[in-house]
Enzyme design. Structure first.
Site, mmCIF file in Angstrom:
data_model
loop_
_atom_site.group_PDB
_atom_site.id
_atom_site.type_symbol
_atom_site.label_atom_id
_atom_site.label_comp_id
_atom_site.label_asym_id
_atom_site.label_seq_id
_atom_site.Cartn_x
_atom_site.Cartn_y
_atom_site.Cartn_z
ATOM 1 N N LYS B 89 57.913 39.907 40.841
ATOM 2 C CA LYS B 89 57.587 40.078 39.416
ATOM 3 C C LYS B 89 58.763 40.748 38.715
ATOM 4 C CE LYS B 89 53.788 42.184 36.723
ATOM 5 N NZ LYS B 89 52.594 43.063 36.868
ATOM 6 N N SER B 164 48.620 41.202 34.811
ATOM 7 C CA SER B 164 49.894 40.900 34.192
ATOM 8 C C SER B 164 50.845 40.143 35.122
ATOM 9 C CB SER B 164 50.573 42.187 33.728
ATOM 10 O OG SER B 164 50.772 43.058 34.805
ATOM 11 N N SER B 188 46.257 43.970 37.891
ATOM 12 C CA SER B 188 47.277 42.953 37.626
ATOM 13 C C SER B 188 47.809 42.187 38.820
ATOM 14 C CB SER B 188 48.452 43.588 36.879
ATOM 15 O OG SER B 188 48.037 43.960 35.578
#
Lengths: 72, 478
Positions: B89, B164, B188
């Site tokens: 990420k 997220s 997330s």
């Protein structure tokens, strides 16, 4: 119980000024409704946590002395 | 090699699990170069539709793959992930490569050192193939990113991938990498894992280092692997878990061989359910899928224990207060110097977080102690808890309201963290495992919650479930 003042654009503007947070024109309208809802729920949680049965609870973010070795 | 044949080979390689690919690299039946080529081809084929990646390390990954192949031929093995392409990420720092946190504010940031998670993956032989798209600064649950594109769900590109860590979720589900790292504050890792039909773990707070990761909320931030199977997740987790002197929040508690117990049965496993909360207010398909999953676990020898967690209600307010106040503190300078560089939704949340009261924050932190105490007490009677990961399946991209029951529209942010907030507030580990699909073919996930530092039991239970089901073997038709 006191009647809570609803948080509207004027209150957002005042709070933001106190926090020295410059808000562009119109932003207080954008965030007022959400902030008002969140504060209402947070006030409810605060009342709950103020109950006598919870007085000994400490916040989860206190020092736990990590420099001490486990078991000592 | 003819193009069609090459594409078939690439698809076959991408269809391997991480564990399978790792075994084949060790036996020299597959080359790291082939794996990287396959992933890069897959990224090229799907990223235009998914916006799952912000950066792709094509040149660097090929260089490392060639080196990994030479080492393999020389009889050298770097570790359990030798030659395996994984993604990170984009809030996880990678030395010398752009790390944007999905933001315009950090659009030009090139870290001079790896995050600990990235460094440990490299040390285990993994090949970093790229940085995945995300909700800006991880402060949101849709991965609808105004700066780098809206991430889309591989199962239906009109639907959202959650967030997220939506890019990581979409990339793994689309078979564009063998695993990815996400970060989880309020859900997330788990939410995009459930929505994309993959496995993802939020570790015990302090089990995995946050050093080198852009923070959202310091007192709740964690990082964890997202993979297609529980076995893969356990393999990646074993590489990244453990104390880090650079992160004072990490625990000295010893790690385990998380893959060791994966084939063990779960006879006698005590599964706690909180009927008044965990099975309340769900879309019917989610309720049915998780109920069937519980039936499967019982058929494998586990048994269910009803548990009352007296103060579980109220967790959403505590979650929102903490998750709003802490990021607002981190972003105070940027929010004043360059507010227009934030997406409107994140900017609003940061402004709101500045205006909550200190006593709200402290009471929320006291509530965390209360909730954690109740769960720790409950773990005298149960080994894990099971519940849905979230109460609904993937909504359409751009929607900020969701209908769960009775046609009533609800705010997405509050609704989405109905169950994931519990481990976030209590610091407990939790694992998402795919457990079904709705009538539109959209994935459903269940959340397993464990004792502190007992990720091994979560992996064991998840692996046993996957041994009896095939939801994790389904693939989106991209």
């Amino acid at each position: 119980m006191n009647r809570r003042t609803r948080i509207g654009p004027a209150e957002v503007r005042a709070l933001a000024n106190c926090a020295e947070l410059p808000l562009a024109p119109g932003r207080e309208q954008l965030i007022a409704e959400t902030l008002d809802a969140w504060v209402a729920e947070a006030n409810a949680l605060s009342r709950k946590m103020s109950a006598a049965e919870h007085l000994e609870l400490v916040p989860a973010t206190v020092f736990t002395h990590p420099e001490a070795l486990d078991g000592e | 090699m003819a193009s069609d044949e090459m594409m078939r080979n690439h698809r076959q390689l991408c269809a391997l699990t991480l564990a399978e690919a790792a075994r084949l690299v060790k036996t020299r039946e597959v080359s790291p170069v082939e794996l990287v080529d396959a992933c890069l081809a897959r990224i090229e084929a799907v990223n235009g539709r998914l916006s799952a990646f912000i950066s792709v390390f094509e040149r660097e990954a090929r260089q490392v793959a060639e080196a990994a192949e030479i080492m393999t031929r020389a009889g050298h093995d770097l570790g359990p992930l030798h030659g395996i392409p994984v993604a990170l990420k984009d809030n996880v720092a990678v030395r010398g490569m752009l790390t944007t946190a999905g933001s315009k504010v950090l659009a030009d940031w090139v870290p001079d050192r790896d995050a600990t998670v990235a460094a440990r993956l490299r040390q285990a032989g993994a090949i970093l193939i790229g940085k995945t798209n995300m909700h800006e600064f991880a402060w949101g649950g849709t991965s609808d990113n105004p700066h780098y594109g809206t991430v889309r769900n591989p199962w239906n590109t009109d639907r959202f991938p959650a967030g997220s860590s939506g890019g990581s979720g979409a990339a793994v589900a689309a078979r564009a990498c063998y695993g990815a790292i996400g970060t989880d504050t309020g859900g997330s890792v788990r939410l995009p894992s459930a929505i994309n039909g993959i496995v993802g773990i939020r570790p015990t707070y302090g089990r995995v280092s946050n050093h080198g990761i852009i923070p959202l909320a310091w007192s709740m931030d964690t990082a964890g692997p997202m993979t297609r199977t529980v076995e893969d997740c356990a393999l990646m987790f074993g590489v990244i878990a453990g104390h880090d002197p650079k992160d004072p929040t990490t625990a000295r508690h010893s790690t385990a061989d998380y893959a060791a117990g994966l084939g063990e049965e779960i006879r006698g496993l005590r599964i706690g359910i909180v009927p008044g909360y965990f099975f309340h207010h769900l879309q019917p398909a989610v309720h049915e899928a998780v109920q069937r999953a519980l039936d499967t676990l019982v058929s494998l020898g586990a048994h269910l224990v009803e548990v009352d967690i007296a103060n579980i209600h109220g967790n959403i307010s505590a979650q929102l207060t903490i998750e709003a106040a802490e990021p607002s503190a981190y972003h105070q300078r940027w929010l004043r110097e360059r507010p227009e560089d934030y997406g409107d939704d994140v900017r609003s949340l940061l402004e709101i977080g500045e205006l909550l009261f200190a006593t709200h924050y402290i009471q929320a932190q006291r509530y965390r102690s209360l909730l954690r105490n109740e769960f720790i007490e409950a773990f005298r009677r149960v080994d894990i808890f099971v519940c849905p990961t979230l109460p609904f399946t993937a909504t359409r991209v751009g929607e900020m309201k969701v209908v769960i029951e009775n046609g009533v529209e609800e705010d997405m942010l509050s609704a989405i963290m109905q169950f994931t907030g519990v481990p976030s507030l209590t610091g407990l580990p939790s694992l998402n495992v795919p457990c079904g699909f709705d009538s539109d073919g959209l994935p459903i996930g269940m959340q397993l919650i464990g004792r502190p530092f007992d990720e091994a039991t979560l992996f064991r239970a998840g692996a046993a479930y996957q041994g009896a089901t095939d939801f994790h073997l389904q693939e989106p038709d991209l």
